[in-house]
Design a protein around this motif. Structure first.
Motif, PDB file in Angstrom:
ATOM      1  N   GLY A  68      -3.871  90.639  56.264  1.00 44.25           N
ATOM      2  CA  GLY A  68      -2.776  91.596  56.351  1.00 44.25           C
ATOM      3  C   GLY A  68      -2.013  91.478  57.663  1.00 44.25           C
ATOM      4  N   VAL A  69      -1.254  90.401  57.835  1.00 47.64           N
ATOM      5  CA  VAL A  69      -0.994  89.315  56.908  1.00 47.64           C
ATOM      6  C   VAL A  69      -1.242  87.968  57.583  1.00 47.64           C
ATOM      7  CG1 VAL A  69       0.687  90.553  55.488  1.00 47.64           C
ATOM      8  CG2 VAL A  69       1.478  89.305  57.522  1.00 47.64           C
ATOM      9  N   LEU A  70      -1.369  86.924  56.741  1.00 43.57           N
ATOM     10  CA  LEU A  70      -1.367  85.542  57.213  1.00 43.57           C
ATOM     11  C   LEU A  70       0.069  85.040  57.196  1.00 43.57           C
ATOM     12  CD1 LEU A  70      -3.797  82.747  56.632  1.00 43.57           C
ATOM     13  CD2 LEU A  70      -1.522  82.340  55.723  1.00 43.57           C
ATOM     14  N   LEU A  71       0.473  84.376  58.267  1.00 42.91           N
ATOM     15  CA  LEU A  71       1.857  83.923  58.402  1.00 42.91           C
ATOM     16  C   LEU A  71       1.999  82.560  57.729  1.00 42.91           C
ATOM     17  CD1 LEU A  71       2.286  85.070  62.081  1.00 42.91           C
ATOM     18  CD2 LEU A  71       2.976  86.279  60.000  1.00 42.91           C
ATOM     19  N   LEU A  72       2.233  82.600  56.435  1.00 42.49           N
ATOM     20  CA  LEU A  72       2.124  81.411  55.603  1.00 42.49           C
ATOM     21  C   LEU A  72       3.012  80.245  56.025  1.00 42.49           C
ATOM     22  CD1 LEU A  72       0.817  80.068  53.177  1.00 42.49           C
ATOM     23  CD2 LEU A  72       2.579  81.117  51.741  1.00 42.49           C
ATOM     24  N   PRO A  73       4.279  80.451  56.423  1.00 36.00           N
ATOM     25  CA  PRO A  73       5.104  79.281  56.740  1.00 36.00           C
ATOM     26  C   PRO A  73       4.638  78.510  57.972  1.00 36.00           C
ATOM     27  CG  PRO A  73       6.267  81.300  57.293  1.00 36.00           C
ATOM     28  CD  PRO A  73       5.043  81.697  56.509  1.00 36.00           C
ATOM     29  N   GLU A  74       3.703  79.073  58.734  1.00 36.36           N
ATOM     30  CA  GLU A  74       3.159  78.360  59.889  1.00 36.36           C
ATOM     31  C   GLU A  74       2.026  77.398  59.507  1.00 36.36           C
ATOM     32  OE1 GLU A  74       3.999  81.979  63.093  1.00 36.36           O
ATOM     33  OE2 GLU A  74       1.952  81.286  62.745  1.00 36.36           O
ATOM     34  N   HIS A  75       1.660  77.376  58.229  1.00 36.46           N
ATOM     35  CA  HIS A  75       0.489  76.624  57.796  1.00 36.46           C
ATOM     36  C   HIS A  75       0.848  75.587  56.734  1.00 36.46           C
ATOM     37  CE1 HIS A  75      -2.406  79.441  59.708  1.00 36.46           C
ATOM     38  NE2 HIS A  75      -1.504  80.356  59.399  1.00 36.46           N
ATOM     39  N   ASN A  76      -0.038  74.609  56.582  1.00 29.75           N
ATOM     40  CA  ASN A  76       0.076  73.666  55.478  1.00 29.75           C
ATOM     41  C   ASN A  76      -0.409  74.356  54.198  1.00 29.75           C
ATOM     42  OD1 ASN A  76      -1.043  71.633  53.545  1.00 29.75           O
ATOM     43  ND2 ASN A  76      -0.207  70.191  55.037  1.00 29.75           N
ATOM     44  N   PRO A  77       0.395  74.417  53.140  1.00 28.77           N
ATOM     45  CA  PRO A  77       0.003  75.185  51.957  1.00 28.77           C
ATOM     46  C   PRO A  77      -1.184  74.594  51.202  1.00 28.77           C
ATOM     47  CG  PRO A  77       2.009  73.955  51.528  1.00 28.77           C
ATOM     48  CD  PRO A  77       1.737  73.829  52.995  1.00 28.77           C
ATOM     49  N   VAL A  78      -1.362  73.281  51.262  1.00 25.32           N
ATOM     50  CA  VAL A  78      -2.517  72.679  50.591  1.00 25.32           C
ATOM     51  C   VAL A  78      -3.801  73.127  51.266  1.00 25.32           C
ATOM     52  CG1 VAL A  78      -3.611  70.516  49.909  1.00 25.32           C
ATOM     53  CG2 VAL A  78      -1.118  70.710  49.846  1.00 25.32           C
ATOM     54  N   ILE A  79      -3.792  73.153  52.596  1.00 21.12           N
ATOM     55  CA  ILE A  79      -4.976  73.591  53.337  1.00 21.12           C
ATOM     56  C   ILE A  79      -5.228  75.073  53.113  1.00 21.12           C
ATOM     57  CG2 ILE A  79      -5.938  73.904  55.638  1.00 21.12           C
ATOM     58  CD1 ILE A  79      -4.536  71.310  56.453  1.00 21.12           C
ATOM     59  N   VAL A  80      -4.168  75.907  53.150  1.00 13.98           N
ATOM     60  CA  VAL A  80      -4.355  77.342  52.902  1.00 13.98           C
ATOM     61  C   VAL A  80      -4.891  77.575  51.496  1.00 13.98           C
ATOM     62  CG1 VAL A  80      -3.196  79.567  52.683  1.00 13.98           C
ATOM     63  CG2 VAL A  80      -2.617  78.058  54.578  1.00 13.98           C
ATOM     64  N   ALA A  81      -4.385  76.825  50.522  1.00 11.39           N
ATOM     65  CA  ALA A  81      -4.876  76.981  49.150  1.00 11.39           C
ATOM     66  C   ALA A  81      -6.372  76.711  49.088  1.00 11.39           C
ATOM     67  CB  ALA A  81      -4.123  76.042  48.213  1.00 11.39           C
ATOM     68  N   LYS A  82      -6.825  75.676  49.773  1.00  8.70           N
ATOM     69  CA  LYS A  82      -8.255  75.358  49.774  1.00  8.70           C
ATOM     70  C   LYS A  82      -9.062  76.416  50.524  1.00  8.70           C
ATOM     71  CE  LYS A  82     -11.525  71.596  50.579  1.00  8.70           C
ATOM     72  NZ  LYS A  82     -11.756  71.225  49.169  1.00  8.70           N
ATOM     73  N   GLN A  83      -8.573  76.842  51.684  1.00  9.65           N
ATOM     74  CA  GLN A  83      -9.278  77.860  52.456  1.00  9.65           C
ATOM     75  C   GLN A  83      -9.396  79.159  51.659  1.00  9.65           C
ATOM     76  OE1 GLN A  83      -6.681  77.902  55.871  1.00  9.65           O
ATOM     77  NE2 GLN A  83      -8.114  76.703  57.112  1.00  9.65           N
ATOM     78  N   ALA A  84      -8.293  79.572  51.038  1.00  5.82           N
ATOM     79  CA  ALA A  84      -8.291  80.821  50.288  1.00  5.82           C
ATOM     80  C   ALA A  84      -9.219  80.741  49.085  1.00  5.82           C
ATOM     81  CB  ALA A  84      -6.870  81.154  49.831  1.00  5.82           C
ATOM     82  N   ALA A  85      -9.194  79.626  48.364  1.00  4.45           N
ATOM     83  CA  ALA A  85     -10.078  79.467  47.218  1.00  4.45           C
ATOM     84  C   ALA A  85     -11.535  79.424  47.654  1.00  4.45           C
ATOM     85  CB  ALA A  85      -9.714  78.201  46.450  1.00  4.45           C
ATOM     86  N   SER A  86     -11.811  78.797  48.787  1.00  9.82           N
ATOM     87  CA  SER A  86     -13.177  78.748  49.299  1.00  9.82           C
ATOM     88  C   SER A  86     -13.674  80.150  49.640  1.00  9.82           C
ATOM     89  CB  SER A  86     -13.243  77.852  50.543  1.00  9.82           C
ATOM     90  OG  SER A  86     -12.862  76.528  50.248  1.00  9.82           O
ATOM     91  N   LEU A  87     -12.842  80.943  50.316  1.00 12.17           N
ATOM     92  CA  LEU A  87     -13.229  82.303  50.675  1.00 12.17           C
ATOM     93  C   LEU A  87     -13.389  83.170  49.433  1.00 12.17           C
ATOM     94  CD1 LEU A  87     -13.879  84.382  52.783  1.00 12.17           C
ATOM     95  CD2 LEU A  87     -11.433  84.623  53.275  1.00 12.17           C
ATOM     96  N   ASP A  88     -12.503  82.964  48.453  1.00  7.17           N
ATOM     97  CA  ASP A  88     -12.621  83.714  47.210  1.00  7.17           C
ATOM     98  C   ASP A  88     -13.920  83.374  46.486  1.00  7.17           C
ATOM     99  OD1 ASP A  88     -11.067  85.464  45.207  1.00  7.17           O
ATOM    100  OD2 ASP A  88     -11.678  83.758  43.968  1.00  7.17           O
TER     101      ASP A  88
END
Length: 285
Positions: A88-108
């Protein structure tokens, strides 16, 4: 109406023992969600305007510890079994979306499907400059990244061709528990609410002045949802107020607010965290 707690990741909330104690106590006290925000970079004399305070200045000192929210929330998830966790919140445009997708799925996956990804477009030009990402068109970059991440989560072999994200025939595992992670958009402007209506799963309104402010924002969000062909009832709404009052709960619920998020700093002594959380919960029962 659910109650959330935004207390992890900054200052005293950046200590592992405090995160552990607060997370356990929040779950036991009936909180619905633990929230943690993000800044990768802080500067001593920022020229950028902070949009959540009247004076345009963020209250967090530039030299305060600020834990990466994905890592901090993983500590909270490991200490609990049922409470939700959310950026609340992650600043998405500062990150690589492929890496965030993997990190988020891993945490989920590791949390048993308890993770929600709250995202923002960012407000600090100094932060974007330090990371090497253009500050301009960050809203368009964010929307593109969200579409790319959803393709990764949904498709076993994913391809995406956008303006800011491009990949072809890639496998990114693990997948989220439901092949999707709820994406909540931060920001209190009409443009932010329009992003929610167009492609968000929910809205996290932060540091709103009072219930009247919430009412105006929710009315705008509902109108924008209808214009986008969406049922406003399908959009998750969580808000944090500057000076929340338990007497506001009824009206907030009538407005369609599903979660009121309390923003507070925990004590620095982990032994006191349980009583601190329990007292917060008691005040709002």
């Amino acid at each position: 109406m659910r109650l959330g707690l935004h207390a992890l990741g900054i200052g005293t909330g950046a200590e592992s023992a405090v995160i552990h104690a607060v997370a356990i106590a929040a779950e036991q006290s009936g909180f619905a969600t633990l929230w943690a925000g993000e800044h990768v970079v802080m500067v001593d004399d920022a020229a950028s305007h902070y949009p959540y305070a009247d004076d345009g200045k963020i209250a967090v000192p530039a030299d305060a510890d600020w834990i990466d929210p994905m890592i901090g929330l993983s500590f909270a998830a490991a200490a609990t079994t049922t409470i939700g966790i959310a950026t609340g919140v992650l600043l998405l445009p500062e990150h690589n979306p492929v890496i965030v997708a993997k990190q988020a799925a891993s945490l989920d996956k590791l949390s048993g499907g308890r993770f929600s990804l709250g995202i923002g477009i960012g407000w600090s030009r100094e932060e974007f400059d330090a990371i090497g990402v253009p500050f301009e068109r960050r809203a368009a970059r964010t929307a593109d990244y969200v579409a790319a991440m959803r393709a990764i989560w949904c498709d076993d072999i994913a391809s995406y061709a956008g303006e800011f994200a491009n990949f072809e025939n890639i496998r990114v595992n693990p997948k989220p528990r439901e092949r999707a992670i709820p994406i909540l958009c931060g920001g209190n402007t009409d443009a932010a609410l329009r992003r929610v209506a167009q492609w968000g799963d929910g809205w996290y309104g932060f540091n709103l002045r009072d219930v009247d402010d919430v009412a105006a924002k929710v009315a705008t969000l509902h109108r924008l949802c209808r214009e986008a062909g969406r049922d406003p009832a399908d959009v998750r709404v969580a808000v944090a107020l500057r000076q929340p009052d338990p007497a506001d709960k009824g009206r907030l619920a009538e407005l369609g607010v599903g979660e009121l998020v309390l923003v507070a700093s925990p004590p620095d002594d982990p032994a006191q965290a349980g009583d601190w959380v329990a007292e917060l919960a008691t005040d709002w029962q």
